[in-house]
Write a protein that holds these residues in place. Sequence first.
Motif, PDB file in Angstrom:
ATOM      1  N   GLN A 247      32.437 -17.179  56.070  1.00  0.00           N
ATOM      2  CA  GLN A 247      31.145 -17.571  56.636  1.00  0.00           C
ATOM      3  C   GLN A 247      31.232 -17.697  58.150  1.00  0.00           C
ATOM      4  O   GLN A 247      30.327 -17.255  58.867  1.00  0.00           O
ATOM      5  CB  GLN A 247      30.672 -18.897  56.033  1.00  0.00           C
ATOM      6  CG  GLN A 247      30.178 -18.779  54.618  1.00  0.00           C
ATOM      7  CD  GLN A 247      29.735 -20.116  54.057  1.00  0.00           C
ATOM      8  OE1 GLN A 247      30.195 -21.166  54.489  1.00  0.00           O
ATOM      9  NE2 GLN A 247      28.834 -20.084  53.095  1.00  0.00           N
ATOM     10  N   ILE A 248      32.308 -18.284  58.633  1.00  0.00           N
ATOM     11  CA  ILE A 248      32.480 -18.424  60.083  1.00  0.00           C
ATOM     12  C   ILE A 248      32.523 -17.044  60.731  1.00  0.00           C
ATOM     13  O   ILE A 248      31.899 -16.816  61.775  1.00  0.00           O
ATOM     14  CB  ILE A 248      33.746 -19.240  60.411  1.00  0.00           C
ATOM     15  CG1 ILE A 248      33.526 -20.713  60.091  1.00  0.00           C
ATOM     16  CG2 ILE A 248      34.148 -19.066  61.873  1.00  0.00           C
ATOM     17  CD1 ILE A 248      34.764 -21.564  60.193  1.00  0.00           C
ATOM     18  N   ASN A 249      33.244 -16.118  60.117  1.00  0.00           N
ATOM     19  CA  ASN A 249      33.313 -14.753  60.658  1.00  0.00           C
ATOM     20  C   ASN A 249      31.933 -14.097  60.686  1.00  0.00           C
ATOM     21  O   ASN A 249      31.573 -13.449  61.673  1.00  0.00           O
ATOM     22  CB  ASN A 249      34.295 -13.899  59.860  1.00  0.00           C
ATOM     23  CG  ASN A 249      35.724 -14.283  60.112  1.00  0.00           C
ATOM     24  OD1 ASN A 249      36.050 -14.872  61.134  1.00  0.00           O
ATOM     25  ND2 ASN A 249      36.592 -13.967  59.171  1.00  0.00           N
TER      26      ASN A 249
ATOM     27  N   TRP B 171      19.560 -14.125  57.480  1.00  0.00           N
ATOM     28  CA  TRP B 171      20.809 -13.517  57.956  1.00  0.00           C
ATOM     29  C   TRP B 171      21.214 -12.548  56.933  1.00  0.00           C
ATOM     30  O   TRP B 171      21.980 -11.928  56.645  1.00  0.00           O
ATOM     31  CB  TRP B 171      21.879 -14.571  58.203  1.00  0.00           C
ATOM     32  CG  TRP B 171      21.424 -15.618  59.135  1.00  0.00           C
ATOM     33  CD1 TRP B 171      21.053 -16.879  58.836  1.00  0.00           C
ATOM     34  CD2 TRP B 171      21.271 -15.514  60.549  1.00  0.00           C
ATOM     35  NE1 TRP B 171      20.691 -17.546  59.946  1.00  0.00           N
ATOM     36  CE2 TRP B 171      20.830 -16.750  61.030  1.00  0.00           C
ATOM     37  CE3 TRP B 171      21.467 -14.524  61.461  1.00  0.00           C
ATOM     38  CZ2 TRP B 171      20.576 -17.007  62.347  1.00  0.00           C
ATOM     39  CZ3 TRP B 171      21.223 -14.784  62.774  1.00  0.00           C
ATOM     40  CH2 TRP B 171      20.781 -16.010  63.222  1.00  0.00           C
TER      41      TRP B 171
ATOM     42  N   SER C 220      35.961 -19.572  55.963  1.00  0.00           N
ATOM     43  CA  SER C 220      36.422 -18.640  57.003  1.00  0.00           C
ATOM     44  C   SER C 220      35.558 -17.383  57.024  1.00  0.00           C
ATOM     45  O   SER C 220      35.207 -16.891  58.104  1.00  0.00           O
ATOM     46  CB  SER C 220      37.877 -18.251  56.764  1.00  0.00           C
ATOM     47  OG  SER C 220      38.728 -19.338  56.984  1.00  0.00           O
TER      48      SER C 220
ATOM     49  N   PHE D 108      28.984 -15.637  60.759  1.00  0.00           N
ATOM     50  CA  PHE D 108      28.158 -16.306  61.763  1.00  0.00           C
ATOM     51  C   PHE D 108      28.592 -15.919  63.176  1.00  0.00           C
ATOM     52  O   PHE D 108      27.763 -15.760  64.067  1.00  0.00           O
ATOM     53  CB  PHE D 108      28.194 -17.825  61.596  1.00  0.00           C
ATOM     54  CG  PHE D 108      27.440 -18.321  60.382  1.00  0.00           C
ATOM     55  CD1 PHE D 108      26.228 -17.767  60.022  1.00  0.00           C
ATOM     56  CD2 PHE D 108      27.966 -19.331  59.600  1.00  0.00           C
ATOM     57  CE1 PHE D 108      25.538 -18.204  58.901  1.00  0.00           C
ATOM     58  CE2 PHE D 108      27.277 -19.791  58.487  1.00  0.00           C
ATOM     59  CZ  PHE D 108      26.056 -19.229  58.133  1.00  0.00           C
ATOM     60  N   THR D 109      29.872 -15.738  63.367  1.00  0.00           N
ATOM     61  CA  THR D 109      30.362 -15.331  64.689  1.00  0.00           C
ATOM     62  C   THR D 109      29.858 -13.932  65.021  1.00  0.00           C
ATOM     63  O   THR D 109      29.401 -13.675  66.145  1.00  0.00           O
ATOM     64  CB  THR D 109      31.901 -15.371  64.727  1.00  0.00           C
ATOM     65  OG1 THR D 109      32.339 -16.700  64.440  1.00  0.00           O
ATOM     66  CG2 THR D 109      32.432 -14.950  66.076  1.00  0.00           C
ATOM     67  N   GLN D 110      29.917 -13.032  64.051  1.00  0.00           N
ATOM     68  CA  GLN D 110      29.407 -11.673  64.268  1.00  0.00           C
ATOM     69  C   GLN D 110      27.912 -11.701  64.586  1.00  0.00           C
ATOM     70  O   GLN D 110      27.444 -10.999  65.493  1.00  0.00           O
ATOM     71  CB  GLN D 110      29.658 -10.800  63.040  1.00  0.00           C
ATOM     72  CG  GLN D 110      31.104 -10.445  62.822  1.00  0.00           C
ATOM     73  CD  GLN D 110      31.324  -9.735  61.485  1.00  0.00           C
ATOM     74  OE1 GLN D 110      30.388  -9.502  60.723  1.00  0.00           O
ATOM     75  NE2 GLN D 110      32.569  -9.411  61.192  1.00  0.00           N
ATOM     76  N   GLN D 111      27.171 -12.513  63.837  1.00  0.00           N
ATOM     77  CA  GLN D 111      25.733 -12.618  64.078  1.00  0.00           C
ATOM     78  C   GLN D 111      25.461 -13.222  65.453  1.00  0.00           C
ATOM     79  O   GLN D 111      24.559 -12.763  66.168  1.00  0.00           O
ATOM     80  CB  GLN D 111      25.069 -13.466  62.994  1.00  0.00           C
ATOM     81  CG  GLN D 111      25.045 -12.776  61.655  1.00  0.00           C
ATOM     82  CD  GLN D 111      24.628 -13.693  60.529  1.00  0.00           C
ATOM     83  OE1 GLN D 111      24.463 -14.898  60.718  1.00  0.00           O
ATOM     84  NE2 GLN D 111      24.456 -13.140  59.347  1.00  0.00           N
ATOM     85  N   TYR D 112      26.252 -14.215  65.825  1.00  0.00           N
ATOM     86  CA  TYR D 112      26.083 -14.834  67.139  1.00  0.00           C
ATOM     87  C   TYR D 112      26.324 -13.804  68.249  1.00  0.00           C
ATOM     88  O   TYR D 112      25.541 -13.708  69.195  1.00  0.00           O
ATOM     89  CB  TYR D 112      27.035 -16.018  67.300  1.00  0.00           C
ATOM     90  CG  TYR D 112      27.070 -16.552  68.703  1.00  0.00           C
ATOM     91  CD1 TYR D 112      26.059 -17.373  69.174  1.00  0.00           C
ATOM     92  CD2 TYR D 112      28.098 -16.202  69.573  1.00  0.00           C
ATOM     93  CE1 TYR D 112      26.076 -17.851  70.481  1.00  0.00           C
ATOM     94  CE2 TYR D 112      28.118 -16.663  70.875  1.00  0.00           C
ATOM     95  CZ  TYR D 112      27.109 -17.502  71.321  1.00  0.00           C
ATOM     96  OH  TYR D 112      27.124 -17.953  72.605  1.00  0.00           O
ATOM     97  N   VAL D 113      27.394 -13.034  68.120  1.00  0.00           N
ATOM     98  CA  VAL D 113      27.712 -12.023  69.131  1.00  0.00           C
ATOM     99  C   VAL D 113      26.585 -10.985  69.215  1.00  0.00           C
ATOM    100  O   VAL D 113      26.163 -10.597  70.308  1.00  0.00           O
ATOM    101  CB  VAL D 113      29.073 -11.357  68.823  1.00  0.00           C
ATOM    102  CG1 VAL D 113      29.296 -10.123  69.664  1.00  0.00           C
ATOM    103  CG2 VAL D 113      30.206 -12.352  69.029  1.00  0.00           C
TER     104      VAL D 113
ATOM    105  N   GLU E 157      23.553 -12.675  70.782  1.00  0.00           N
ATOM    106  CA  GLU E 157      23.809 -12.908  72.211  1.00  0.00           C
ATOM    107  C   GLU E 157      23.668 -11.604  72.990  1.00  0.00           C
ATOM    108  O   GLU E 157      23.103 -11.582  74.093  1.00  0.00           O
ATOM    109  CB  GLU E 157      25.205 -13.505  72.404  1.00  0.00           C
ATOM    110  CG  GLU E 157      25.495 -13.970  73.801  1.00  0.00           C
ATOM    111  CD  GLU E 157      24.589 -15.091  74.280  1.00  0.00           C
ATOM    112  OE1 GLU E 157      24.310 -15.124  75.487  1.00  0.00           O
ATOM    113  OE2 GLU E 157      24.157 -15.918  73.453  1.00  0.00           O
TER     114      GLU E 157
END
Length: 144
Positions: A66-68, A144, A64, A70-75, A78
Amino acid sequence: MSSAPAPQTSGSEEDAQLMMDERKRKRMLSNRESARRSRMRKQQHLDDLMSQVALLKEENSQISMQINLFTQQYVRLESENTVLRTQLMELTDRLRSLNSLLHLVEELSGMSMDIPEIPDPFLKPWQVPCPAQPIVASAEMFQW
């Protein structure tokens, strides 16, 4: 109250009864030991399952996190990508305006000018618009 006399039994019947009582006692002890071992196995199985639950919860928590991340990095990426796309469109518009001005100067002056075609980066996103410039990359770009 008078006590009734015990029935008279022969020695072999008494021996048989004692053997039956001994077998019954051994069977009861054996059953108790078997039940004790069964309870111990169940408890061990329960302990193993509880350990597994704790391990899986920890793994789930790490995933979880890691997902958070990666989501922050994706945002973030983007958002940066949107800014870069906007800048690209703005610069492309400026270049088109300059080319248009050059075409006008060419027409009015009568001089022949070599005005390059402007590639559409959205139609061919992997084609480098200016191949004469080297693309510099470093390992830090991908960390990252």
